[in-house]
Design a protein around this motif. Structure first.
Motif, PDB file in Angstrom:
ATOM      1  N   GLU A  13       0.764  -1.150  -0.293  1.00 56.24           N
ATOM      2  CA  GLU A  13      -0.106  -0.537  -0.220  1.00 56.24           C
ATOM      3  C   GLU A  13       0.673   1.747   0.031  1.00 56.24           C
ATOM      4  N   VAL A  14       1.741   0.835   0.825  1.00 55.04           N
ATOM      5  CA  VAL A  14       2.452   2.517   0.903  1.00 55.04           C
ATOM      6  C   VAL A  14       3.614   2.385  -0.723  1.00 55.04           C
ATOM      7  N   CYS A  15       3.772   1.746  -1.170  1.00 59.31           N
ATOM      8  CA  CYS A  15       4.374   1.589  -2.466  1.00 59.31           C
ATOM      9  C   CYS A  15       2.913   2.261  -3.604  1.00 59.31           C
ATOM     10  N   ARG A  16       1.985   1.717  -3.758  1.00 60.64           N
ATOM     11  CA  ARG A  16       0.462   1.823  -4.142  1.00 60.64           C
ATOM     12  C   ARG A  16       0.859   3.556  -4.342  1.00 60.64           C
ATOM     13  N   GLU A  17       1.248   4.586  -2.865  1.00 62.89           N
ATOM     14  CA  GLU A  17       0.669   5.427  -2.736  1.00 62.89           C
ATOM     15  C   GLU A  17       1.720   6.448  -3.728  1.00 62.89           C
ATOM     16  N   LEU A  18       3.287   5.761  -2.910  1.00 60.61           N
ATOM     17  CA  LEU A  18       3.886   6.882  -4.235  1.00 60.61           C
ATOM     18  C   LEU A  18       4.060   6.535  -5.470  1.00 60.61           C
ATOM     19  N   GLY A  19       2.981   5.926  -6.129  1.00 58.37           N
ATOM     20  CA  GLY A  19       2.879   5.446  -7.553  1.00 58.37           C
ATOM     21  C   GLY A  19       3.844   4.396  -8.104  1.00 58.37           C
ATOM     22  N   LYS A  20       3.698   3.738  -7.295  1.00 54.51           N
ATOM     23  CA  LYS A  20       4.894   2.308  -8.052  1.00 54.51           C
ATOM     24  C   LYS A  20       3.451   1.692  -9.141  1.00 54.51           C
ATOM     25  N   SER A  21       3.748   0.933  -9.297  1.00 55.13           N
ATOM     26  CA  SER A  21       3.504  -0.618  -9.637  1.00 55.13           C
ATOM     27  C   SER A  21       3.373  -2.057  -8.606  1.00 55.13           C
ATOM     28  N   THR A  22       2.344  -2.956  -8.504  1.00 54.21           N
ATOM     29  CA  THR A  22       2.421  -4.317  -7.106  1.00 54.21           C
ATOM     30  C   THR A  22       2.317  -5.003  -8.158  1.00 54.21           C
ATOM     31  N   GLY A  23       2.424  -5.777  -7.834  1.00 57.75           N
ATOM     32  CA  GLY A  23       2.197  -7.029  -7.554  1.00 57.75           C
ATOM     33  C   GLY A  23       2.568  -8.624  -7.006  1.00 57.75           C
ATOM     34  N   ILE A  30      -3.163 -18.169  -4.226  1.00 58.32           N
ATOM     35  CA  ILE A  30      -3.128 -16.101  -4.209  1.00 58.32           C
ATOM     36  C   ILE A  30      -3.528 -15.549  -3.204  1.00 58.32           C
ATOM     37  N   ALA A  31      -4.729 -16.240  -2.750  1.00 55.87           N
ATOM     38  CA  ALA A  31      -5.301 -15.481  -2.121  1.00 55.87           C
ATOM     39  C   ALA A  31      -4.497 -16.050  -0.243  1.00 55.87           C
ATOM     40  N   HIS A  32      -3.971 -17.263  -0.124  1.00 59.36           N
ATOM     41  CA  HIS A  32      -3.168 -17.637   0.585  1.00 59.36           C
ATOM     42  C   HIS A  32      -2.869 -16.578   1.765  1.00 59.36           C
ATOM     43  N   ALA A  33      -2.279 -16.598   2.653  1.00 59.62           N
ATOM     44  CA  ALA A  33      -1.574 -15.820   4.086  1.00 59.62           C
ATOM     45  C   ALA A  33      -0.417 -15.290   3.506  1.00 59.62           C
ATOM     46  N   THR A  34       0.785 -15.532   2.581  1.00 51.09           N
ATOM     47  CA  THR A  34       2.080 -14.421   2.661  1.00 51.09           C
ATOM     48  C   THR A  34       1.049 -13.189   1.848  1.00 51.09           C
ATOM     49  N   PRO A  35       0.792 -14.155   0.438  1.00 50.11           N
ATOM     50  CA  PRO A  35       0.132 -12.372  -0.478  1.00 50.11           C
ATOM     51  C   PRO A  35      -0.610 -12.202  -0.031  1.00 50.11           C
ATOM     52  N   ALA A  36      -1.728 -12.511   1.116  1.00 49.76           N
ATOM     53  CA  ALA A  36      -2.330 -11.917   1.748  1.00 49.76           C
ATOM     54  C   ALA A  36      -2.128 -10.773   2.835  1.00 49.76           C
ATOM     55  N   CYS A  37      -1.381 -10.758   2.887  1.00 46.21           N
ATOM     56  CA  CYS A  37      -0.458  -9.966   4.241  1.00 46.21           C
ATOM     57  C   CYS A  37       0.060  -8.777   3.583  1.00 46.21           C
ATOM     58  N   TYR A  38       0.047  -8.722   2.246  1.00 45.48           N
ATOM     59  CA  TYR A  38       0.782  -8.015   1.380  1.00 45.48           C
ATOM     60  C   TYR A  38      -0.543  -6.835   0.953  1.00 45.48           C
ATOM     61  N   GLY A  39      -1.427  -7.528   0.627  1.00 45.87           N
ATOM     62  CA  GLY A  39      -2.572  -7.315  -0.443  1.00 45.87           C
ATOM     63  C   GLY A  39      -3.825  -6.979   0.402  1.00 45.87           C
ATOM     64  N   ALA A  40      -4.447  -7.113   1.188  1.00 43.05           N
ATOM     65  CA  ALA A  40      -5.302  -7.329   2.092  1.00 43.05           C
ATOM     66  C   ALA A  40      -5.103  -6.630   3.651  1.00 43.05           C
ATOM     67  N   HIS A  41      -6.675  -6.745   4.109  1.00 46.27           N
ATOM     68  CA  HIS A  41      -6.947  -6.878   5.554  1.00 46.27           C
ATOM     69  C   HIS A  41      -8.141  -7.382   5.954  1.00 46.27           C
ATOM     70  N   SER A  53     -11.633 -10.793  -3.118  1.00 41.63           N
ATOM     71  CA  SER A  53     -12.103  -9.099  -3.519  1.00 41.63           C
ATOM     72  C   SER A  53     -11.929  -8.427  -3.497  1.00 41.63           C
ATOM     73  N   GLN A  54     -10.610  -8.010  -2.116  1.00 44.52           N
ATOM     74  CA  GLN A  54      -9.900  -7.459  -1.792  1.00 44.52           C
ATOM     75  C   GLN A  54      -8.656  -6.561  -3.019  1.00 44.52           C
ATOM     76  N   TYR A  55      -8.267  -7.417  -3.490  1.00 49.21           N
ATOM     77  CA  TYR A  55      -7.310  -7.247  -4.356  1.00 49.21           C
ATOM     78  C   TYR A  55      -7.499  -6.456  -5.715  1.00 49.21           C
ATOM     79  N   LEU A  56      -9.119  -7.234  -5.821  1.00 50.87           N
ATOM     80  CA  LEU A  56      -9.310  -6.459  -7.122  1.00 50.87           C
ATOM     81  C   LEU A  56      -9.961  -4.933  -6.658  1.00 50.87           C
ATOM     82  N   LYS A  57      -9.989  -4.658  -5.552  1.00 48.10           N
ATOM     83  CA  LYS A  57     -10.318  -3.356  -4.579  1.00 48.10           C
ATOM     84  C   LYS A  57      -9.926  -2.654  -4.558  1.00 48.10           C
ATOM     85  N   ASN A  58      -8.342  -3.352  -4.042  1.00 48.16           N
ATOM     86  CA  ASN A  58      -7.222  -2.673  -4.246  1.00 48.16           C
ATOM     87  C   ASN A  58      -6.616  -1.965  -4.677  1.00 48.16           C
ATOM     88  N   GLY A  59      -6.402  -2.941  -6.379  1.00 48.65           N
ATOM     89  CA  GLY A  59      -5.912  -2.619  -6.846  1.00 48.65           C
ATOM     90  C   GLY A  59      -4.894  -3.327  -7.780  1.00 48.65           C
TER      91      GLY A  59
END
Length: 184
Positions: A13-23, A30-41, A53-59
């Motif tokens: 989320e910090v990187c997105r705020e700085l205008g960076k692309s994210t992946g 992909i919705a398992h624990a490790t990726p989730a802790c970066y892209g969802a709450h 669902s949150q990954y999509l919402k979070n872009g």
């Protein structure tokens, strides 16, 4: 998320705020624990449908791994109880969608800004078992994701997880662990 259910900003989320692309890339779902802790709450790591669902919402720009089940409704043999077809929702939001090695190879990073790659109903295969003509390797997913994300002049954040290494170790699967570690 803290134990008292307060959201904390992730590095993604910090990187997105700085205008960076994210992946996010993983060899498990992909919705398992490790990726989730970066892209969802979420309050529990097993909330896979909500995480997807949150990954999509979070872009998040690029998502690759297993876990088609978390993107499709039960009526389509998925696990979503809300009847949402997230694969279609991602496509409608401008994501290129791929589901096998051929599709990934044909994905042109110069023509794509967002990509969703789901390479299995559940987790992807262990490297030792992977059908190399159908399922991409972690290296192939990573190379394609870098191609898509690196177009951003402000840079990008990409988390790559060899999640099957952990699963192999939990299962005392030496071959699975060794081959997935080498692939990683």
């Amino acid at each position: 998320m803290t134990p008292d259910q307060k959201n904390k900003k992730t590095i993604l989320e910090v990187c997105r705020e700085l205008g960076k692309s994210t992946g996010l890339i993983t060899t498990v779902t992909i919705a398992h624990a490790t990726p989730a802790c970066y892209g969802a709450h979420v309050r529990h790591r097993g909330m896979y449908s909500e995480i997807a669902s949150q990954y999509l919402k979070n872009g998040i720009d690029v998502l690759m791994g297993g876990g088609t089940c978390d993107f499709l409704p039960e009526s389509m043999k998925g696990k979503r109880k809300d009847n949402r077809n997230l694969v279609n929702e991602y496509k409608n939001a401008g994501y290129a969608y791929v589901e096998d090695l051929e599709g990934l190879k044909n994905l042109d990073p110069d023509k794509v800004n967002k990509a969703l790659g789901l390479f299995g109903y559940g987790a992807m295969s262990y490297e030792v078992d992977r059908d190399k003509s159908k399922e991409p390797s972690i290296a192939e997913m990573t190379a394609k994701a870098i191609g898509v994300l690196s177009k951003n002049p402000k840079g990008f954040f990409l988390m790559v997880e060899g999640g099957k290494i952990d699963w192999a170790n939990h299962g005392h699967d030496v071959a699975g662990s060794v081959y997935d570690t080498i692939a990683f």
